[in-house]
Every structure is written in C-alpha cells, then in structure tokens.
Scaffold this motif. Structure first.
Motif, PDB file in Angstrom:
ATOM      1  N   PHE A  81      -8.042   3.571  -6.019  1.00  0.00           N
ATOM      2  CA  PHE A  81      -6.626   3.629  -6.376  1.00  0.00           C
ATOM      3  C   PHE A  81      -5.975   2.267  -6.206  1.00  0.00           C
ATOM      4  O   PHE A  81      -6.539   1.364  -5.604  1.00  0.00           O
ATOM      5  CB  PHE A  81      -5.918   4.660  -5.498  1.00  0.00           C
ATOM      6  CG  PHE A  81      -6.501   6.039  -5.634  1.00  0.00           C
ATOM      7  CD1 PHE A  81      -5.997   6.929  -6.563  1.00  0.00           C
ATOM      8  CD2 PHE A  81      -7.580   6.439  -4.845  1.00  0.00           C
ATOM      9  CE1 PHE A  81      -6.542   8.189  -6.703  1.00  0.00           C
ATOM     10  CE2 PHE A  81      -8.132   7.703  -4.983  1.00  0.00           C
ATOM     11  CZ  PHE A  81      -7.608   8.575  -5.908  1.00  0.00           C
ATOM     12  N   ARG A  83      -3.381   1.421  -4.366  1.00  0.00           N
ATOM     13  CA  ARG A  83      -3.402   1.142  -2.936  1.00  0.00           C
ATOM     14  C   ARG A  83      -4.642   1.811  -2.381  1.00  0.00           C
ATOM     15  O   ARG A  83      -5.096   2.832  -2.905  1.00  0.00           O
ATOM     16  CB  ARG A  83      -2.128   1.653  -2.278  1.00  0.00           C
ATOM     17  CG  ARG A  83      -1.053   0.560  -2.245  1.00  0.00           C
ATOM     18  CD  ARG A  83       0.312   1.157  -2.199  1.00  0.00           C
ATOM     19  NE  ARG A  83       0.519   1.990  -3.371  1.00  0.00           N
ATOM     20  CZ  ARG A  83       1.418   2.937  -3.465  1.00  0.00           C
ATOM     21  NH1 ARG A  83       2.171   3.201  -2.455  1.00  0.00           N
ATOM     22  NH2 ARG A  83       1.549   3.640  -4.579  1.00  0.00           N
ATOM     23  N   ALA A  85      -5.656   3.783  -0.134  1.00  0.00           N
ATOM     24  CA  ALA A  85      -5.753   5.190   0.280  1.00  0.00           C
ATOM     25  C   ALA A  85      -6.784   5.392   1.393  1.00  0.00           C
ATOM     26  O   ALA A  85      -7.467   6.415   1.436  1.00  0.00           O
ATOM     27  CB  ALA A  85      -6.037   6.107  -0.911  1.00  0.00           C
ATOM     28  N   LEU A  87      -7.760   6.115   5.304  1.00  0.00           N
ATOM     29  CA  LEU A  87      -7.149   6.906   6.364  1.00  0.00           C
ATOM     30  C   LEU A  87      -7.056   6.035   7.623  1.00  0.00           C
ATOM     31  O   LEU A  87      -8.070   5.581   8.153  1.00  0.00           O
ATOM     32  CB  LEU A  87      -7.973   8.170   6.641  1.00  0.00           C
ATOM     33  CG  LEU A  87      -8.201   9.058   5.407  1.00  0.00           C
ATOM     34  CD1 LEU A  87      -9.077  10.256   5.758  1.00  0.00           C
ATOM     35  CD2 LEU A  87      -6.887   9.516   4.799  1.00  0.00           C
ATOM     36  N   ASP A  88      -5.838   5.798   8.077  1.00  0.00           N
ATOM     37  CA  ASP A  88      -5.583   4.836   9.151  1.00  0.00           C
ATOM     38  C   ASP A  88      -6.284   5.177  10.466  1.00  0.00           C
ATOM     39  O   ASP A  88      -6.526   4.305  11.281  1.00  0.00           O
ATOM     40  CB  ASP A  88      -4.074   4.748   9.431  1.00  0.00           C
ATOM     41  CG  ASP A  88      -3.371   3.883   8.394  1.00  0.00           C
ATOM     42  OD1 ASP A  88      -4.063   3.060   7.783  1.00  0.00           O
ATOM     43  OD2 ASP A  88      -2.158   4.042   8.220  1.00  0.00           O
TER      44      ASP A  88
ATOM     45  N   ASP B 151      -1.614   9.199  -3.336  1.00  0.00           N
ATOM     46  CA  ASP B 151      -2.970   8.796  -3.723  1.00  0.00           C
ATOM     47  C   ASP B 151      -4.036   9.399  -2.799  1.00  0.00           C
ATOM     48  O   ASP B 151      -5.162   9.632  -3.221  1.00  0.00           O
ATOM     49  CB  ASP B 151      -3.118   7.266  -3.834  1.00  0.00           C
ATOM     50  CG  ASP B 151      -2.468   6.535  -2.685  1.00  0.00           C
ATOM     51  OD1 ASP B 151      -2.020   7.214  -1.747  1.00  0.00           O
ATOM     52  OD2 ASP B 151      -2.405   5.301  -2.728  1.00  0.00           O
ATOM     53  N   VAL B 152      -3.646   9.697  -1.565  1.00  0.00           N
ATOM     54  CA  VAL B 152      -4.595  10.376  -0.674  1.00  0.00           C
ATOM     55  C   VAL B 152      -4.786  11.830  -1.127  1.00  0.00           C
ATOM     56  O   VAL B 152      -5.900  12.363  -1.074  1.00  0.00           O
ATOM     57  CB  VAL B 152      -4.121  10.305   0.795  1.00  0.00           C
ATOM     58  CG1 VAL B 152      -5.031  11.111   1.692  1.00  0.00           C
ATOM     59  CG2 VAL B 152      -4.083   8.855   1.263  1.00  0.00           C
ATOM     60  N   TRP B 250      -5.058   3.917  17.169  1.00  0.00           N
ATOM     61  CA  TRP B 250      -5.192   3.138  15.943  1.00  0.00           C
ATOM     62  C   TRP B 250      -3.843   2.664  15.405  1.00  0.00           C
ATOM     63  O   TRP B 250      -3.765   1.762  14.596  1.00  0.00           O
ATOM     64  CB  TRP B 250      -5.911   3.965  14.873  1.00  0.00           C
ATOM     65  CG  TRP B 250      -5.362   5.348  14.722  1.00  0.00           C
ATOM     66  CD1 TRP B 250      -5.780   6.478  15.390  1.00  0.00           C
ATOM     67  CD2 TRP B 250      -4.274   5.761  13.910  1.00  0.00           C
ATOM     68  NE1 TRP B 250      -5.019   7.551  15.021  1.00  0.00           N
ATOM     69  CE2 TRP B 250      -4.077   7.145  14.119  1.00  0.00           C
ATOM     70  CE3 TRP B 250      -3.436   5.095  13.004  1.00  0.00           C
ATOM     71  CZ2 TRP B 250      -3.091   7.863  13.476  1.00  0.00           C
ATOM     72  CZ3 TRP B 250      -2.453   5.817  12.367  1.00  0.00           C
ATOM     73  CH2 TRP B 250      -2.284   7.193  12.607  1.00  0.00           C
TER      74      TRP B 250
END
Lengths: 260, 254
Positions: A81, A83, A85, A87-88, B151-152, B250
C-alpha cells in the motif's frame, strides 16, 4: 496464461451523484511481467488495482485473475500500500510473518525465505526492531517483504513509493528491480511518476483522467538490469516524451501559461 | 538508564514537595493553635495511624480488595461489551444509546439501590465500583477497536485470514493503548465507587472508618484513613501506568 484479464470493465460509484471511475477498461497482463499503471491523480488507476485485488466490486464488464473471475480477494496475491500498513506492535520479522500466520502455515518453515527477503532488502539487521525505529524507506521495504513472504503469483503495488522523498524513491526503484529480477513474478505497479513507470516496467498502461480510460499500452524495450543512469539515455527519453505528449493531448500539461 | 534516572528524579522531587507540605501544615496547625477536631497536625495523624496500624491495614486491605474486584470486572465486561458494540451492527444502534444515557445518571445516586438489591456485604461495593469504572473502559475500548487504519483493513481482506485471526492479531492489539488509557481512568473511579459503597452500607473498609470517625468527631482518624486512601490511590494508578508501559513498550521507542 494471462495473470489479469480485464474486458470492457466499468466501475461506477453509486450515490446521489454517481461517479464513473473506470470507463471501458480492457487490459491483458501476461504472467511474469512487470506492468506499470500510469496516470494522473484521481484517474481511477488505484480503483483498477483495487478491483483486481477484489477490494472493490466491478459494475460492468469482466475481470479475471489467473483464469478465475474476481469475486473477493483472489488467492495467492500480495499487496503493498501507499503507506506501509505495518503493525506498530509487531517487530519487523513478525510483521513479515503475518500472511503466513493468517494462512495457517508454519512460520518455522517460512523462516528461511524471510531471512532471504530481509537480506535481499537490506533489512537483515533490523528483523527484531519495531516499525517506529525504522525510516520510511525501510518500513516500505519491510512491507514489500511481507507482501512477498508467501510467494504470491501476483504482486499488486499501489503507489508504494508515493510517500517517500525523491532520493529514497530512486533508491527503492533500483532495489525493487533487483528484487523482481530474483523473483520474476507478475507485478502490477500503480504510479503517477512517468519516469518511475518506464524505469521499472516491461509494459506501461497509460490512463486518462477521470473517467479512467486506457489511452495506450506501451511496451518498454530496455535491457535489464537497468541503472538509474538509463534515465538520461535517448531511448528512455523517447518513451517518457511519448507519454508526456499523451498527457499534453489530454490537456494535463500546459506550458503556454508559463509566461515569467 | 536515562529513563530510570528520570523516574528516580521525579520520585525524589515528589517526596520533597510532599515533605515540605507536611512541614508547613504542621507549623500552621501549631502556630495558629488549630483544634485537632477541625484540623489535626500531621504528627498526630501519623501517631493515630501507627497506634492502630494492623486495624487500619486490615480495613485498607478490604477496600483494596473490593476496588480491585470491581476494577477487574469493569475491564473484562467493559471490553466484552465494546467488542459486541463494534462487531454486531444492531447491538450498536440499540444498546450504545442506552449505555450513553445510563452513563449520564450519577452512579452515586443509585448506590442505595444496590444495598436493597445486594445487602450490606462486599457485593454492593463491588457493584458500585464496577458500575462507575466500566464506562471509561467501554468508551475507550470502542474508540480503540474502531481505529484500524483503512489500509490495514484492506490488508486483512487481501490476506483472507479468519475473523478470529484479524480480531486477535490486528484489531485487539491495535486497541490496547486505548484500553489501557481507559484502565488508568477506571482504576481511580473504581476506588471512588468502593468508598461510595462503604459510605452507603458497610461495617468495614476505609470509607466505613471515615464515616464512623466523623460521627464521633474523631478527625485525626478521618485523616489517617484519608492518608491511606491517598497512598492506595497512587499505588493503584502507578501500577496500571507500569502495566501500560510494559504492554505498549513499542509506543515509547522513537
């Protein structure tokens, strides 16, 4: 076999004022080729990609991915994508493993291919870091690794380098080509950068502004691996000039206003 | 290393300003000759506390227990309600407005009802602690569960995972920071609820001590219980804060 086959594809966003986003788009994308979808902002090129990914329903016409009619996301595709995307809360390695986990496959069995991808993208030393610790370019490389981990037959990229600065973008173009020369799967790469689209692709499909129509499909016959310097060559210039003419013809580029 | 020294520094500064406050308080009470029934000096409060320490601690333990039970219930049930709200469409349109309007009723006002329903044991205190604390969890958890970037969401669809996979690997961990900040609010509220419950009907706990000591004009005893309550509140809040740092470490890397 053709990877993607679109015939007379229409996409209308229904609403109080319906918007025709894609108008009679027909395109054959052969397997194992790198195809760029090039067009100005808002021309529906991302919509076309999202239709292929099964994220948007088509309104009319037909759309097949590897011989099967698209109805929801097709099997065995990877997507990158604009950005990243990521997962932090997951490390880079665990982010890359997400598709494996979702497919209920063994992450242990996928570990060697992850190590290979990390090495290929220069992230070998960053596998245990968190996304926040990485630069924009590195994060996008991690997102590419994630899209490739389950060896997708079809890789869809939606303006993946659009949010990066120009230098990083050049670097990523070189790296993407190198990765692709190793993997050689089918790639559909959406961009609004003329030079980027020619540099990367075997084939450039040029879209008109909304409603999105295909103006021309251009075969790019330049030897690989291509270096950035190829952009200064006459052959390369001929391609970009030709595309620029197409856009001028659509009234997208107008130099007459430039008086100062 | 720098973070630890930073924590240590703020702890020391806090202790110093607290000590200065106690000294000023002591001096003012002695200097103006204030009667202990109006405002006791810190020294006599500590003497009171020390003289009956086991009794105070037993009652503090009781309040701590009802607070924690109410808090844990509010987290578990609050998150479950939030999950239902975001995943069952008709639930949101029917139940959420009810919850919002119910939240605007002052919970303290309905505390006496719980005594009618649940008697004078620990149950009404737990119920009130739970009820006061749960809304903060619901509101923050709903917000967190809804804030998955577009987007996720697309990524989840393309990957074709199960609903459970998407929920437990994407939606829930993404909501964790919000849920934890809801928990920081709700732990303080749970303590308020437990004390209110003890005010209404109880034979034990710090709230009971405050109420009964006030009845016999034993102000040093009221303050002794307040000191314990303040210490307990700080302990509970910083424990949840610690939990937050642990679970969302995090977020604190730059």
């Amino acid at each position: 076999m053709t990877a993607v086959s679109a015939r007379a594809l229409h996409k209308i966003y229904e609403g109080q004022r319906s918007v025709l986003a894609l108008d009679n788009v027909s395109l054959e994308i052969p397997e194992g080729q790198f195809t760029s979808i090039l067009g100005p902002s808002g021309c529906g090129k991302s919509t076309f990609l999202r239709c292929i990914a099964g994220l948007e329903e088509i309104s009319d016409g037909s759309l097949h991915v590897r011989g099967k009619e698209v109805n929801g996301p097709p099997d065995n595709i990877g997507m990158v994508f604009q950005r990243d995307a990521l997962l932090d809360w997951r490390t880079i390695e665990r982010n890359i493993m997400l598709p494996i986990e979702f497919a209920k496959k063994s992450t242990q069995a996928a570990a060697p291919s992850m190590a290979k991808l990390l090495k290929l993208t220069g992230l070998a030393d960053f596998g245990d870091r968190y996304p926040r610790e990485l630069s924009g370019g590195m994060r996008q490389r991690a997102a590419i690794c994630r899209a490739l981990i389950d060896s997708p037959a079809l890789l869809l990229m939606d303006e993946p380098f659009g949010a990066l600065d120009a230098l990083t973008r050049d670097q990523m173009n070189v790296e993407l080509q190198r990765i692709w020369l190793e993997i050689r799967n089918t790639v559909i790469f959406v961009t609004h950068g003329i030079s980027e689209s020619v540099f990367l692709a075997d084939k450039v499909a040029v879209f008109s502004p909304r409603p999105g129509r295909i103006l021309e499909v251009i075969d790019i016959d330049l030897p690989r691996p291509r270096k950035l310097a190829i952009r200064e060559s006459a052959e390369f210039g001929a391609y970009t000039q030709h595309i620029r003419r197409l856009f001028e013809g659509m009234g997208l580029i107008d130099e007459s206003a430039e008086v100062e | 290393m720098t973070r630890n020294s930073h924590v240590l520094r703020s702890l020391v500064m806090g202790l110093i300003s607290f000590g200065v406050l106690l000294l000023l308080w002591e001096a003012a009470v002695k200097g103006f000759n204030v009667r202990p029934i109006i405002m006791p000096a810190p020294s006599s409060i500590f003497r009171e506390l020390w003289g009956d320490l086991p009794w105070y601690l037993a009652n503090a333990g009781y309040t701590l227990l009802t607070t924690l039970v109410g808090f844990v219930l509010s987290v578990v049930i609050g998150v479950l309600i939030a999950v239902l709200l975001v995943s069952v469409p008709w639930f949101e349109s029917t139940i959420y407005p009810l919850i919002i309007s119910f939240n605007s009723v002052p919970k303290v006002a309905i505390a006496p009802l719980f005594v009618v329903w649940l008697g004078t044991g620990a149950e009404p205190q737990i119920a009130i602690a739970f009820l006061i604390a749960v809304f903060a969890i619901i509101v923050d958890a709903v917000h967190g569960l809804r804030s998955v970037p577009a987007d996720v969401m697309d990524l989840g669809r393309v990957l074709k995972g199960s609903r459970a996979d998407f929920f437990f690997k994407v939606r829930l961990p993404g909501a964790l920071p919000s849920i934890l900040s809801g928990m920081k609010v709700s732990i303080s509220l749970a303590l308020v609820g437990a004390i209110v419950g003890e005010f209404v009907a109880s034979q034990r706990g710090l709230g009971y001590i405050i109420l009964s000591a006030q009845g016999s004009f034993d102000t040093p005893r009221v303050f002794a219980a307040l000191f314990l309550l303040a210490a307990m509140g700080m302990l509970l809040f910083s424990t949840v804060g610690l939990l937050e740092r642990r679970l969302t470490h995090w977020r604190h890397i730059s």
